[in-house]
Design a protein around this motif. Structure first.
Motif, PDB file in Angstrom:
ATOM      1  N   ALA A  40       0.813  -1.294  -0.103  1.00 34.22           N
ATOM      2  CA  ALA A  40       0.112   0.051   0.089  1.00 34.22           C
ATOM      3  C   ALA A  40       0.968   1.317   0.096  1.00 34.22           C
ATOM      4  CB  ALA A  40      -0.993   0.007   1.110  1.00 34.22           C
ATOM      5  N   GLU A  41       1.858   1.352   0.878  1.00 35.00           N
ATOM      6  CA  GLU A  41       2.795   2.377   0.802  1.00 35.00           C
ATOM      7  C   GLU A  41       3.515   2.668  -0.551  1.00 35.00           C
ATOM      8  OE1 GLU A  41       5.085   1.652   4.250  1.00 35.00           O
ATOM      9  OE2 GLU A  41       3.899   2.591   5.563  1.00 35.00           O
ATOM     10  N   GLU A  42       4.020   1.419  -1.196  1.00 31.15           N
ATOM     11  CA  GLU A  42       4.679   1.593  -2.325  1.00 31.15           C
ATOM     12  C   GLU A  42       3.644   2.357  -3.630  1.00 31.15           C
ATOM     13  OE1 GLU A  42       6.487  -2.156  -3.535  1.00 31.15           O
ATOM     14  OE2 GLU A  42       7.471  -2.388  -1.676  1.00 31.15           O
ATOM     15  N   GLU A  54      -2.289  14.479  -4.088  1.00 33.74           N
ATOM     16  CA  GLU A  54      -2.964  14.803  -2.838  1.00 33.74           C
ATOM     17  C   GLU A  54      -2.242  13.567  -1.838  1.00 33.74           C
ATOM     18  OE1 GLU A  54      -6.648  12.329  -2.027  1.00 33.74           O
ATOM     19  OE2 GLU A  54      -6.781  12.819  -4.359  1.00 33.74           O
ATOM     20  N   GLU A  55      -2.497  13.968  -0.432  1.00 32.66           N
ATOM     21  CA  GLU A  55      -2.101  13.056   0.576  1.00 32.66           C
ATOM     22  C   GLU A  55      -3.143  11.935   0.190  1.00 32.66           C
ATOM     23  OE1 GLU A  55      -0.725  12.602   4.933  1.00 32.66           O
ATOM     24  OE2 GLU A  55      -0.523  14.641   4.002  1.00 32.66           O
ATOM     25  N   LEU A  56      -2.707  10.627   0.307  1.00 27.99           N
ATOM     26  CA  LEU A  56      -3.714   9.599   0.075  1.00 27.99           C
ATOM     27  C   LEU A  56      -3.825   8.984   1.390  1.00 27.99           C
ATOM     28  CD1 LEU A  56      -1.952   7.834  -3.065  1.00 27.99           C
ATOM     29  CD2 LEU A  56      -3.854   9.340  -2.836  1.00 27.99           C
ATOM     30  N   ARG A  57      -4.914   8.517   1.841  1.00 32.98           N
ATOM     31  CA  ARG A  57      -5.140   7.514   2.974  1.00 32.98           C
ATOM     32  C   ARG A  57      -5.023   6.083   2.893  1.00 32.98           C
ATOM     33  NH1 ARG A  57     -10.974   8.813   4.720  1.00 32.98           N
ATOM     34  NH2 ARG A  57     -11.395   6.478   4.083  1.00 32.98           N
ATOM     35  N   ASP A  88      -3.387 -10.992   8.517  1.00 39.06           N
ATOM     36  CA  ASP A  88      -4.702 -11.296   7.936  1.00 39.06           C
ATOM     37  C   ASP A  88      -5.418  -9.673   7.514  1.00 39.06           C
ATOM     38  OD1 ASP A  88      -4.288 -13.931   8.294  1.00 39.06           O
ATOM     39  OD2 ASP A  88      -5.186 -13.777  10.222  1.00 39.06           O
ATOM     40  N   ALA A  89      -4.896  -8.746   7.298  1.00 35.77           N
ATOM     41  CA  ALA A  89      -5.566  -7.419   7.031  1.00 35.77           C
ATOM     42  C   ALA A  89      -5.078  -7.250   5.714  1.00 35.77           C
ATOM     43  CB  ALA A  89      -4.987  -6.594   7.869  1.00 35.77           C
ATOM     44  N   GLN A  90      -5.985  -6.743   5.120  1.00 35.72           N
ATOM     45  CA  GLN A  90      -5.841  -5.856   3.618  1.00 35.72           C
ATOM     46  C   GLN A  90      -5.676  -4.487   3.949  1.00 35.72           C
ATOM     47  OE1 GLN A  90      -9.265  -6.990   1.834  1.00 35.72           O
ATOM     48  NE2 GLN A  90      -8.323  -8.842   0.590  1.00 35.72           N
ATOM     49  N   TRP A  91      -4.850  -3.700   3.009  1.00 39.98           N
ATOM     50  CA  TRP A  91      -4.929  -2.574   3.207  1.00 39.98           C
ATOM     51  C   TRP A  91      -5.297  -1.840   2.040  1.00 39.98           C
ATOM     52  CZ3 TRP A  91      -2.389   0.492   6.904  1.00 39.98           C
ATOM     53  CH2 TRP A  91      -1.968  -0.357   8.062  1.00 39.98           C
ATOM     54  N   LEU A  92      -6.019  -0.764   2.173  1.00 44.58           N
ATOM     55  CA  LEU A  92      -6.650   0.215   1.386  1.00 44.58           C
ATOM     56  C   LEU A  92      -5.997   1.330   0.896  1.00 44.58           C
ATOM     57  CD1 LEU A  92     -10.136  -0.323   2.711  1.00 44.58           C
ATOM     58  CD2 LEU A  92      -8.986  -1.903   1.102  1.00 44.58           C
TER      59      LEU A  92
END
Length: 81
Positions: A16-18, A31-34, A48-52
């Motif tokens: 997600a960060e990449e 823009e700064e992304l969430r 077990d988490a996905q990142w958005l």
């Protein structure tokens, strides 16, 4: 002005960060992304988490199919509204 949002789903925080960094280079997103952790129901383990990655596209200039292909390189996808 519309309130178009794109939600990109990634398998982990690093991906997600990449993606958030690469969006600026590839699509000119400034823009700064969430980044949001989306734990699977009943799971407490961060593994077990996905990142958005959530980004607004009020001008409607980002193509949904291009975004989907872009995040596929990180084993992700663009969530359909």
């Amino acid at each position: 002005m519309s309130d178009v949002r794109h939600v990109l789903v990634l398998p982990d925080r690093d991906a997600a960060e990449e993606v958030a960094e690469a969006l600026a280079e590839r699509f000119g997103v400034d823009e700064e992304l969430r980044l949001v952790r989306d734990a699977l129901a009943g799971e407490d383990d961060a593994e077990d988490a996905q990142w958005l990655v959530v980004l607004r596209d009020e001008a409607g200039r980002l193509d949904a199919d291009e975004l989907h292909e872009f995040v596929a390189g990180w084993d992700g996808w663009r969530e359909e509204p």
